[in-house]
Design a protein around this motif. Structure first.
Motif, mmCIF file in Angstrom:
data_model
loop_
_atom_site.group_PDB
_atom_site.id
_atom_site.type_symbol
_atom_site.label_atom_id
_atom_site.label_comp_id
_atom_site.label_asym_id
_atom_site.label_seq_id
_atom_site.Cartn_x
_atom_site.Cartn_y
_atom_site.Cartn_z
ATOM 1 N N TYR A 181 53.145 131.964 -21.626
ATOM 2 C CA TYR A 181 53.298 133.128 -20.765
ATOM 3 C C TYR A 181 52.880 134.415 -21.469
ATOM 4 O O TYR A 181 52.438 135.368 -20.813
ATOM 5 N N ALA A 182 52.992 134.456 -22.806
ATOM 6 C CA ALA A 182 52.495 135.620 -23.539
ATOM 7 C C ALA A 182 50.983 135.750 -23.377
ATOM 8 O O ALA A 182 50.448 136.860 -23.243
ATOM 9 N N LEU A 183 50.284 134.617 -23.386
ATOM 10 C CA LEU A 183 48.841 134.657 -23.202
ATOM 11 C C LEU A 183 48.452 134.883 -21.744
ATOM 12 O O LEU A 183 47.547 135.670 -21.449
ATOM 13 N N LEU A 184 49.130 134.192 -20.831
ATOM 14 C CA LEU A 184 48.790 134.348 -19.415
ATOM 15 C C LEU A 184 48.992 135.784 -18.954
ATOM 16 O O LEU A 184 48.268 136.267 -18.063
ATOM 17 N N ALA A 185 49.984 136.476 -19.546
ATOM 18 C CA ALA A 185 50.220 137.868 -19.164
ATOM 19 C C ALA A 185 48.999 138.742 -19.440
ATOM 20 O O ALA A 185 48.777 139.751 -18.745
ATOM 21 N N LEU A 186 48.199 138.368 -20.440
ATOM 22 C CA LEU A 186 47.006 139.146 -20.756
ATOM 23 C C LEU A 186 45.933 138.999 -19.694
ATOM 24 O O LEU A 186 45.018 139.830 -19.600
ATOM 25 N N PHE A 187 46.006 137.934 -18.895
ATOM 26 C CA PHE A 187 44.972 137.652 -17.905
ATOM 27 C C PHE A 187 45.450 137.867 -16.469
ATOM 28 O O PHE A 187 44.803 137.416 -15.539
ATOM 29 N N THR A 188 46.550 138.557 -16.316
ATOM 30 C CA THR A 188 47.121 138.729 -14.977
ATOM 31 C C THR A 188 46.372 139.769 -14.165
ATOM 32 O O THR A 188 45.969 139.517 -13.019
ATOM 33 N N HIS A 189 46.181 140.944 -14.730
ATOM 34 C CA HIS A 189 45.631 142.068 -13.958
ATOM 35 C C HIS A 189 44.191 142.376 -14.344
ATOM 36 O O HIS A 189 43.781 143.536 -14.367
#
Length: 555
Positions: A181-189
């Motif tokens: 989730y730390a990595l996925l947060a970088l690709f959210t917006h």
């Protein structure tokens, strides 16, 4: 008393003279040493020039630079198993340190530097160097596993994310959900306008228990995304013309993804989806009774693993594939397989009329097969099965051909031209009477196969290819070839001695996602060896391990 006072005046003069001579000789030796060093440098320079001249006349040096670039590109496809407790240098770095010309060619080939595996092979300095050398080339990015240094997420955010417009391939391979989730947060917006292939997996068998929190990525869009490989994680994808979806399993006890979330991934792409692999766990106990299946008019290839069915999910009650051409079943239990067969026969000829390839791998098959299955799949040209596990299917084919030969009718599966057998375990000489005195008696499996080959030819539907697959295919091929010669039969054979199918990797060696799985596995094994060997112990930090044999070379 001064010791020199004991010497005579003559002795003192002699000592002074000898000391002067010694000092002069030392100076002369130093001059000779300096001169020898210069001579050595001159010799090495001349030797280097001689070697350069010889290298220029070598056949490989005569290759044009563009041909050398192609060789360099192809060499990156070779995957070497890591040995010992040192990480190997990336192949492109090794190539750039062979000679001056090779380095010039390597550094002038941007596509050679477009793949970053962080932190497996590349640290912060290497990341910056690669991004500079690759210029505006499309990027293949592999993130994870095992981020020992918390700074790595900051490096990804500050160095890689600004270049996301160049991302063509993205693999996120994590050890636990916090990393994920730390990595996925970088690709959210963010938007990924060039992204075509995406693989997201989590390898957390301990902390990963329980449901994963849904998350949406690439909210700004990924219009070219076509191939997605997901573990059973509820990720909301952007609208894109997806043509390939793989649902892979998580490690440890299965955490099923909900049926509703699976359908929410599939439904927006019904018009473009051509390949669907269901290998992860899917929960089907809460499916709505009487709900209509999602129709996938473009679906050509469907793979169903037994994992997808053990939680009550019914494939064809939820999806409909009227144009299906390739159908693979792996590890499906007897009851679920019988249900699938009944559906195939019941819906004929509206569905499965275009099916060309039917594959059974390690399935549990009932002996109640009848001619309705071949009738429902009459266009079949390729049949694949695990050797020894699906004798009932072979006998069905043999008996139907016997009836066709006896009555002069068209055989079932009249277009069948290729038979494939997978050998996942060592080939046993399965004689029923091991103590028989008949030395030339054939093993039952080979005898059955020879009968099938003979009868196929008799009914006018001779086999064009017999394919043997798996790690033990060569041993069976040798014995079968001898039996064919003795029986005066001929059929073209192809041996594919690849590794056994691994549902966790879920990717054959030619698949783009295989390299990511390979490097992730190698890195995990390497870290385990390092922790065992020390001296870092459990406090091993990202980037603290020496790379490659001998001194570390800069990229």
């Amino acid at each position: 008393m001064n010791p020199t006072s004991r010497f005579s005046e003559a002795s003192q003069r002699e000592v002074v003279e000898l000391t002067t001579q010694i000092d002069a000789l030392k100076v002369q030796r130093q001059e000779l040493t300096t001169k020898a060093s210069k001579l050595d440098d001159a010799i090495r320079s001349l030797q280097s020039r001689v070697a350069q001249i010889k290298n220029e006349t070598a056949p490989i040096s005569l290759l044009p630079s563009d041909v050398l670039e192609i060789i360099f590109e192809e060499s990156r496809r070779v995957l070497f198993t890591w040995l010992g407790v040192r990480r190997p240098l990336p192949i492109e770095v090794q190539l750039s340190h062979v000679c001056k010309r090779w380095r010039q060619v390597a550094l002038s080939t941007p596509s050679l530097w477009n793949t970053l595996r962080v932190p497996i092979l590349h640290r912060e300095n290497a990341i910056r160097a690669y991004l500079q050398r690759c210029n505006q080339c499309p990027l293949n990015i592999h993130l994870g596993p095992k981020f020992f240094d918390p700074r790595i997420v900051e490096v990804i955010s500050s160095v890689l994310i600004p270049r996301i417009g160049q991302f063509r391939e993205l693999v996120i391979d994590t050890e636990d959900r916090q990393e994920l989730y730390a990595l996925l947060a970088l690709f959210t917006h963010v938007a990924a306008p060039s992204l075509q292939r995406l693989k997201i997996t989590s390898n957390d068998p301990i902390r990963g228990q329980g449901s994963y929190t849904p998350i949406q990525i690439f909210k700004q869009g990924a219009p070219r995304l076509a191939d997605v490989r997901l573990s059973a994680i509820p990720i909301t994808l952007p609208r894109a013309p997806l043509s390939v979806i793989h649902l892979d399993p998580l490690p440890g006890p299965g955490i099923p993804i909900s049926r509703s979330h699976l359908l929410s991934i599939i439904t927006p792409v019904v018009a473009s989806l051509t390949v669907l692999h269901l290998k992860g766990f899917v929960s089907g106990f809460h499916e709505e009774p009487g709900s209509a299946p999602v129709v996938l008019p473009a679906l050509q290839e469907l793979m169903v693993h037994g994992n997808a069915l053990i939680h009550g999910f019914n494939v064809f009650r939820n999806i409909s594939a009227p144009s299906l051409r390739f159908f693979r079943l792996y590890g499906v239990k007897r009851q679920a397989l019988s249900s699938i067969h009944r559906f195939m026969t019941r819906t004929s000829p509206d569905q499965f009329h275009d099916l060309r390839s039917l594959q059974y791998i390690e399935c549990s098959m009932d002996d109640d097969l009848d001619i309705y299955l071949p009738n429902a799949t009459s266009a079949l040209t390729h049949l694949s099965m695990t050797l020894g596990s699906h004798v009932h299917l072979m006998r069905l084919l043999l008996n139907s051909d016997k009836q066709a030969a006896l009555h002069g009718t068209s055989p079932l599966w009249p277009h069948l031209r290729t038979l494939s057998f997978r050998l996942s375990s060592p080939w046993p000489r399965d004689r029923d009477d091991a103590e028989s005195d008949e030395e030339d008696e054939l093993p039952p499996t080979i005898a059955l196969l020879l009968d099938v080959i003979q009868l196929r030819r008799t009914v006018g539907s001779g086999l064009e290819l017999l394919r043997l697959e798996g790690p033990h295919a060569r041993a069976f091929h040798s014995e079968l070839a001898q039996a064919l010669i003795k029986s005066q039969l001929h059929v073209n054979m192809e041996v594919v001695p690849g590794q056994d199918f691994d549902v966790r990797s879920a990717t054959p060696e030619g698949d783009w996602a295989y390299a990511g799985h390979f490097y992730g596995s190698q890195y995990r094994s390497y870290i385990f060896r390092r922790l065992q060997a020390g001296p870092h112990g459990p406090n091993l930090h990202w980037g603290s391990v020496p790379r490659g044999p001998g001194p570390t070379l800069s990229p």
